[in-house]
Design a protein around this motif. Structure first.
Motif, PDB file in Angstrom:
ATOM      1  N   LEU A   3       0.841  -1.204   0.000  1.00  0.00           N
ATOM      2  CA  LEU A   3       0.000   0.000   0.000  1.00  0.00           C
ATOM      3  C   LEU A   3       0.871   1.247   0.000  1.00  0.00           C
ATOM      4  O   LEU A   3       1.681   1.432   0.901  1.00  0.00           O
ATOM      5  CB  LEU A   3      -0.906   0.020   1.233  1.00  0.00           C
ATOM      6  N   ARG A   8      -3.401   4.836   0.993  1.00  0.00           N
ATOM      7  CA  ARG A   8      -3.762   5.188   2.375  1.00  0.00           C
ATOM      8  C   ARG A   8      -4.628   6.435   2.401  1.00  0.00           C
ATOM      9  O   ARG A   8      -5.568   6.541   3.186  1.00  0.00           O
ATOM     10  CB  ARG A   8      -2.491   5.418   3.201  1.00  0.00           C
ATOM     11  N   ILE A  11      -8.104   5.416   1.330  1.00  0.00           N
ATOM     12  CA  ILE A  11      -8.783   4.737   2.427  1.00  0.00           C
ATOM     13  C   ILE A  11      -9.236   5.749   3.472  1.00  0.00           C
ATOM     14  O   ILE A  11     -10.372   5.722   3.936  1.00  0.00           O
ATOM     15  CB  ILE A  11      -7.860   3.682   3.071  1.00  0.00           C
ATOM     16  N   LEU A  14     -12.264   7.562   2.282  1.00  0.00           N
ATOM     17  CA  LEU A  14     -13.470   6.726   2.263  1.00  0.00           C
ATOM     18  C   LEU A  14     -13.947   6.377   3.668  1.00  0.00           C
ATOM     19  O   LEU A  14     -15.133   6.153   3.876  1.00  0.00           O
ATOM     20  CB  LEU A  14     -13.216   5.447   1.465  1.00  0.00           C
ATOM     21  N   VAL A  15     -13.042   6.334   4.630  1.00  0.00           N
ATOM     22  CA  VAL A  15     -13.453   6.105   6.014  1.00  0.00           C
ATOM     23  C   VAL A  15     -14.218   7.335   6.510  1.00  0.00           C
ATOM     24  O   VAL A  15     -15.206   7.216   7.223  1.00  0.00           O
ATOM     25  CB  VAL A  15     -12.235   5.824   6.921  1.00  0.00           C
ATOM     26  N   ALA A  18     -17.805   7.533   2.914  1.00  0.00           N
ATOM     27  CA  ALA A  18     -17.853   6.419   1.964  1.00  0.00           C
ATOM     28  C   ALA A  18     -18.629   6.772   0.707  1.00  0.00           C
ATOM     29  O   ALA A  18     -18.591   6.029  -0.273  1.00  0.00           O
ATOM     30  CB  ALA A  18     -18.456   5.189   2.629  1.00  0.00           C
ATOM     31  N   GLY A  47      -8.793  -6.983  -0.167  1.00  0.00           N
ATOM     32  CA  GLY A  47      -9.316  -7.185   1.181  1.00  0.00           C
ATOM     33  C   GLY A  47      -9.005  -6.060   2.153  1.00  0.00           C
ATOM     34  O   GLY A  47      -9.405  -6.108   3.310  1.00  0.00           O
ATOM     35  N   ALA A  48      -8.300  -5.037   1.697  1.00  0.00           N
ATOM     36  CA  ALA A  48      -7.998  -3.903   2.568  1.00  0.00           C
ATOM     37  C   ALA A  48      -9.290  -3.166   2.913  1.00  0.00           C
ATOM     38  O   ALA A  48      -9.526  -2.800   4.052  1.00  0.00           O
ATOM     39  CB  ALA A  48      -6.998  -2.966   1.904  1.00  0.00           C
ATOM     40  N   ILE A  49     -10.130  -2.980   1.912  1.00  0.00           N
ATOM     41  CA  ILE A  49     -11.469  -2.425   2.135  1.00  0.00           C
ATOM     42  C   ILE A  49     -12.456  -3.582   1.991  1.00  0.00           C
ATOM     43  O   ILE A  49     -12.483  -4.251   0.975  1.00  0.00           O
ATOM     44  CB  ILE A  49     -11.803  -1.321   1.112  1.00  0.00           C
ATOM     45  N   THR A  50     -13.236  -3.815   3.039  1.00  0.00           N
ATOM     46  CA  THR A  50     -14.152  -4.970   3.004  1.00  0.00           C
ATOM     47  C   THR A  50     -15.582  -4.570   2.672  1.00  0.00           C
ATOM     48  O   THR A  50     -16.438  -5.427   2.498  1.00  0.00           O
ATOM     49  CB  THR A  50     -14.145  -5.696   4.357  1.00  0.00           C
ATOM     50  N   GLY A  51     -15.839  -3.288   2.609  1.00  0.00           N
ATOM     51  CA  GLY A  51     -17.188  -2.848   2.272  1.00  0.00           C
ATOM     52  C   GLY A  51     -17.432  -1.416   2.683  1.00  0.00           C
ATOM     53  O   GLY A  51     -16.508  -0.712   3.099  1.00  0.00           O
ATOM     54  N   PHE A  52     -18.677  -1.002   2.565  1.00  0.00           N
ATOM     55  CA  PHE A  52     -19.051   0.359   2.946  1.00  0.00           C
ATOM     56  C   PHE A  52     -20.282   0.296   3.824  1.00  0.00           C
ATOM     57  O   PHE A  52     -21.174  -0.515   3.584  1.00  0.00           O
ATOM     58  CB  PHE A  52     -19.308   1.209   1.703  1.00  0.00           C
ATOM     59  N   SER A  53     -20.311   1.144   4.832  1.00  0.00           N
ATOM     60  CA  SER A  53     -21.367   1.018   5.825  1.00  0.00           C
ATOM     61  C   SER A  53     -21.836   2.364   6.345  1.00  0.00           C
ATOM     62  O   SER A  53     -21.065   3.312   6.402  1.00  0.00           O
ATOM     63  CB  SER A  53     -20.826   0.161   6.961  1.00  0.00           C
ATOM     64  N   PRO A 146     -15.578   3.914  12.963  1.00  0.00           N
ATOM     65  CA  PRO A 146     -16.227   4.683  11.912  1.00  0.00           C
ATOM     66  C   PRO A 146     -17.741   4.485  11.937  1.00  0.00           C
ATOM     67  O   PRO A 146     -18.488   5.439  11.931  1.00  0.00           O
ATOM     68  CB  PRO A 146     -15.620   4.143  10.625  1.00  0.00           C
TER      69      PRO A 146
END
Lengths: 161, 161
Positions: A3, A8, A11, A14-15, A18, A47-53, A146
């Motif tokens: 990465l 970074r 990420i 997006l944290v 999102a 797999g660094a980002i597993t989804g959005f919530s 988050p």
DNA sequence: CATGAAACAGAGCTACG
DNA sequence: CGTAGCTCTGTTTCATG
């Protein structure tokens, strides 16, 4: 997986939000929208980002009380046994086996203290549980999460309101 | 504020996937896209939904170790004192004052056990801290957190890789 | 090998009914 | 609340350093 700084930064963006557009993220870190999308896709596959919530407020949903519960278990209880048992409670927002005297530490979210008590009672009733030691949260000082954990109807049993 | 079943279903859908389209969410719960957007806007204004965030894997980012640390503080330490102190550590992912013998419970994420040790050392060095009692996480059993907490460079000091 | 620009399709947004 | 229209974004393709 490797990465770099841009990954970074993406990420981080997006944290924070999102739903930010690729163009906006790109503008913030100095990249084009398509380049950002490519990297996000790669971050998801790796797999660094597993989804959005969605970030939800437990209070607004009626979950105003939380507690931490230490579990002391029988001789050779397997972690998987504990996992299977506590998973059934939507109120158990987090659980882990730990070093020290206790075998596991649970984080519970409930509607009120009575509710916490009921959940602990039911967990303590599990065959492998020797005793429990609980601490009610008085005030939350830090929550870097988050999307703060909120009980979800995993078995259609949880809904405060 | 009042939340009906549709609001809860929308929140559930957004917790699962914050980037789901209004049309998709609407199709799942039986509403039009614009109706869903109106409700989401309302949920954000009311504070039920506080934002949207990427779900990241701490492991993938190099945060492989976690610990829980109980803080025993001097006589009349104020919760705000504790908050101010632990907030400075990006590794402190969550903190709360609790009932029981200990005054506060911290949740720490770090790159390895050595790193955990260093952070605890620095926290223990705070003036108001009398002693600490820590438990390293052996294995995580449950994590309902939608976006698992990951240390963020709040003061430009945290980056494992 | 990753990036930026362009083109199309699809979603967000805002009336209005 | 649903529908229709316009605008902007997501997504893919292609050419370039």
């Amino acid at each position: 997986m490797e990465l770099d700084r841009l990954d970074r930064d993406i990420i981080g963006a997006l944290v924070e939000d999102a739903r930010a557009t690729y163009a906006d993220i790109g503008a913030a870190i100095g990249l084009s929208a398509s380049a950002v999308k490519r990297r996000v896709d790669r971050l998801r596959e790796s797999g660094a980002i597993t989804g959005f919530s969605a970030r939800v407020s437990p209070q607004a949903l009626g979950w105003t009380t939380e507690a931490y519960v230490e579990l002391f278990c029988a001789g050779k209880t397997k972690p998987s046994d504990i996992a299977l048992a506590v998973m059934r409670f939507p109120e158990v927002v987090s659980a882990a086996t730990i070093t020290g005297e206790a075998d596991a530490l649970l984080h519970i979210r409930a509607t009120d203290v009575r509710h916490v008590e009921r959940v602990i009672e039911r967990i303590a009733a599990e065959a492998f549980v020797v005793r429990t030691k609980s601490a009610i949260v008085l005030s939350r000082l830090v929550d870097a999460t988050p999307g703060t954990a909120v009980p979800v109807e995993r078995n259609g049993s949880a809904n405060p309101a």
